[in-house]
Design an enzyme around this catalytic site. Sequence first.
Site, mmCIF file in Angstrom:
data_model
loop_
_atom_site.group_PDB
_atom_site.id
_atom_site.type_symbol
_atom_site.label_atom_id
_atom_site.label_comp_id
_atom_site.label_asym_id
_atom_site.label_seq_id
_atom_site.Cartn_x
_atom_site.Cartn_y
_atom_site.Cartn_z
ATOM 1 N N ASN A 99 -10.059 3.471 5.019
ATOM 2 C CA ASN A 99 -8.949 3.280 5.458
ATOM 3 C C ASN A 99 -7.579 3.644 4.534
ATOM 4 O O ASN A 99 -6.244 3.395 4.683
ATOM 5 C CB ASN A 99 -8.492 1.588 5.957
ATOM 6 C CG ASN A 99 -8.814 0.574 4.843
ATOM 7 O OD1 ASN A 99 -9.510 0.836 4.072
ATOM 8 N ND2 ASN A 99 -8.510 -0.614 5.124
ATOM 9 N N ARG B 282 -22.965 -13.006 7.094
ATOM 10 C CA ARG B 282 -24.236 -12.723 6.582
ATOM 11 C C ARG B 282 -25.215 -12.121 7.560
ATOM 12 O O ARG B 282 -26.373 -11.920 7.601
ATOM 13 C CB ARG B 282 -24.900 -13.930 6.179
ATOM 14 C CG ARG B 282 -24.319 -14.343 4.694
ATOM 15 C CD ARG B 282 -24.402 -15.796 4.186
ATOM 16 N NE ARG B 282 -23.808 -16.497 5.436
ATOM 17 C CZ ARG B 282 -23.887 -17.752 5.445
ATOM 18 N NH1 ARG B 282 -24.510 -18.448 4.546
ATOM 19 N NH2 ARG B 282 -23.071 -18.573 6.171
ATOM 20 N N GLY C 186 -5.756 5.976 1.687
ATOM 21 C CA GLY C 186 -5.423 7.410 1.827
ATOM 22 C C GLY C 186 -4.696 7.786 0.586
ATOM 23 O O GLY C 186 -3.716 7.460 0.471
ATOM 24 N N HIS C 187 -5.392 8.524 -0.201
ATOM 25 C CA HIS C 187 -4.976 8.709 -1.748
ATOM 26 C C HIS C 187 -4.487 10.241 -1.227
ATOM 27 O O HIS C 187 -5.494 10.973 -1.055
ATOM 28 C CB HIS C 187 -5.789 8.603 -2.811
ATOM 29 C CG HIS C 187 -5.858 7.167 -3.195
ATOM 30 N ND1 HIS C 187 -4.948 6.107 -2.975
ATOM 31 C CD2 HIS C 187 -6.983 6.656 -3.943
ATOM 32 C CE1 HIS C 187 -5.609 5.120 -3.442
ATOM 33 N NE2 HIS C 187 -6.504 5.235 -4.038
ATOM 34 N N LEU D 21 10.828 7.896 -7.511
ATOM 35 C CA LEU D 21 12.160 7.847 -7.805
ATOM 36 C C LEU D 21 12.954 8.920 -7.336
ATOM 37 O O LEU D 21 14.181 8.774 -6.892
ATOM 38 C CB LEU D 21 12.307 7.689 -9.410
ATOM 39 C CG LEU D 21 13.725 7.181 -9.906
ATOM 40 C CD1 LEU D 21 14.075 5.672 -9.429
ATOM 41 C CD2 LEU D 21 13.727 7.373 -11.407
ATOM 42 N N THR E 286 -4.030 8.425 6.025
ATOM 43 C CA THR E 286 -5.193 8.540 7.013
ATOM 44 C C THR E 286 -4.788 8.623 8.361
ATOM 45 O O THR E 286 -5.361 9.157 9.131
ATOM 46 C CB THR E 286 -5.941 6.981 6.443
ATOM 47 O OG1 THR E 286 -6.218 7.158 5.214
ATOM 48 C CG2 THR E 286 -7.169 6.848 7.568
ATOM 49 N N GLN F 70 -5.149 0.107 -0.735
ATOM 50 C CA GLN F 70 -4.012 -0.856 -0.118
ATOM 51 C C GLN F 70 -3.092 -1.473 -1.216
ATOM 52 O O GLN F 70 -2.958 -0.979 -2.264
ATOM 53 C CB GLN F 70 -4.428 -1.989 1.108
ATOM 54 C CG GLN F 70 -5.073 -1.518 2.049
ATOM 55 C CD GLN F 70 -6.638 -1.080 1.995
ATOM 56 O OE1 GLN F 70 -7.198 -1.874 1.333
ATOM 57 N NE2 GLN F 70 -7.112 -0.063 2.660
ATOM 58 N N GLY G 259 1.580 5.027 -3.995
ATOM 59 C CA GLY G 259 1.154 6.353 -4.900
ATOM 60 C C GLY G 259 0.173 6.085 -5.958
ATOM 61 O O GLY G 259 0.174 6.737 -6.960
ATOM 62 N N LYS G 260 -0.871 5.040 -5.523
ATOM 63 C CA LYS G 260 -1.895 4.820 -6.506
ATOM 64 C C LYS G 260 -2.979 5.946 -6.727
ATOM 65 O O LYS G 260 -3.417 6.134 -7.980
ATOM 66 C CB LYS G 260 -2.788 3.625 -5.965
ATOM 67 C CG LYS G 260 -2.254 2.469 -5.748
ATOM 68 C CD LYS G 260 -2.961 1.394 -4.992
ATOM 69 C CE LYS G 260 -3.383 1.683 -3.715
ATOM 70 N NZ LYS G 260 -2.469 1.975 -2.584
ATOM 71 N N GLY H 228 0.771 -1.070 -0.057
ATOM 72 C CA GLY H 228 0.093 -0.005 -0.172
ATOM 73 C C GLY H 228 0.805 1.468 -0.009
ATOM 74 O O GLY H 228 2.168 1.311 0.223
ATOM 75 N N ASP H 229 0.087 2.404 -0.149
ATOM 76 C CA ASP H 229 0.795 3.755 -0.221
ATOM 77 C C ASP H 229 1.904 3.939 -1.358
ATOM 78 O O ASP H 229 2.922 4.501 -1.203
ATOM 79 C CB ASP H 229 1.668 4.078 1.077
ATOM 80 C CG ASP H 229 0.712 3.680 2.344
ATOM 81 O OD1 ASP H 229 -0.400 4.234 2.364
ATOM 82 O OD2 ASP H 229 0.990 3.046 3.434
#
Length: 424
Positions: A38, A142, A40-41, A331, A299, A223, A15-16, A12-13
């Site tokens: 949960n 359920r 955080g972009h 980079l 987040t 994530q 840079g999506k 995760g993190d």
Amino acid sequence: MPATIVVGAQWGDEGKGKATDYLADRMDVCVRYQGGNNAGHTVIAEGRELKLHLIPSGILYDHVTSVISGGVVVDPRVLLAEMDELRSLGVEVSRLVVSGNAHLIMPYHLELEKVTERHLGRNALGTTKRGIGPAYADKAARIGLRVQDLFDQKIFRQKLDVVLKEKNLILTKVYNRLPLEPEGIVADYMGFAERLAPHVTDTAKLIHDQLSAGKSVLLEGAQGTMLDLDHGTYPFVTSSNPVAGHALASAGVGPHWVDAVIGVTKAYVTRVGAGPFPTEDLGQAGETMVKRGAEFGTTTGRRRRCGWFDAVLLRYAERLNGFTELILTKLDVLSGFPSVKVCTAYRVDGQIYEDAPPHQSLFHRAEPVYEELPGWREEIDGIRSFDDLPPAARKYVDRIHDLVGVATRMVSVGPAREQSLSVP
Ligand code: GDP
């Protein structure tokens, strides 16, 4: 181009947010397919920094329909607050749609996650305590309430009464907490329902209709692969499936629509919370990555653990997701190191593994086998063309291609939109 899936290739993190923002320009629909608030972009667009926890980054483009699909868990309070924040920044949110099948995060999920994490003591998972894990657990059991239940007060109350009876027993008898009253919850959630109503629809049909009409759809995971409930480093994982295959299940479309799977990876590795991390650098290099990369969660504000690029991990992620290309972020953070290390294999008990070891105990003990490449001194955040990068930086990108077998499509040298270099 029909459907494109964007997946985090690490923990995760990666840079999506920036990667999807880069791609969204050419998309008609952007879909968030798992997780909850949960994620955080952080997206920087036209000089403004926006933090999105639940809403897909496509929301920043007026021509894009943003979708929260059925596989996401939604805290309506948080969603509405995020919509208000976007609105206050002048972002149009009327094109946001939410699946009626998405499960709701309820107040008892938040409460229970808090007490169970405390109860686990030093074995705590380090969750974000936003009720996401408990909401997914109830979905599987359920007994979950779904977004569509908000629009039938009688059903909502019936389901709530059944669940709350059990949850209150756990809260009071096991954890010695006060019980939750249904009346307050119903009042709050009916208020949310009124505001959410214009946004709720059958998103699987919407996505299918758009694809059938030749529109481009971006399916965006939260994530990352190593946090996948099935394929990650269980139990230090998230409670849903970030891998590309799950995008289809959540969005409700068939595999034949997908023609690109883009893996987003940092030029190094970070991880938040507990769990194995073979290339973690606890020395000066890791510290430099934290500082230069501002490695604190969007987040939670938690400091991220940092380490060198891990090709074993990326090959594993490639195998699970079937990446057609990569986006390599941050980079710029590696400028200034005299040399940069790349992990090409693991050594465990004297044996070499070029792929992820088959048992997680081995992964916990894995020591990285490094290859050292020349570093580059210059700052590269001002560079706007891949060919203008220092030769050592270009070589680093090429080496990752060799080690993983997937080409990099874009290299990111800073958080802003214009700091995105297409790779020729
Ligand atoms: P996500 O959840 O995968 O979108 O990742 P986050 O947004 O939590 O973390 C990525 C962070 O790195 C954000 O603060 C971005 O603004 C920042 N970022 C993204 N790409 C780059 C880059 O190429 N260089 C630098 N220095 N920062 C970047």
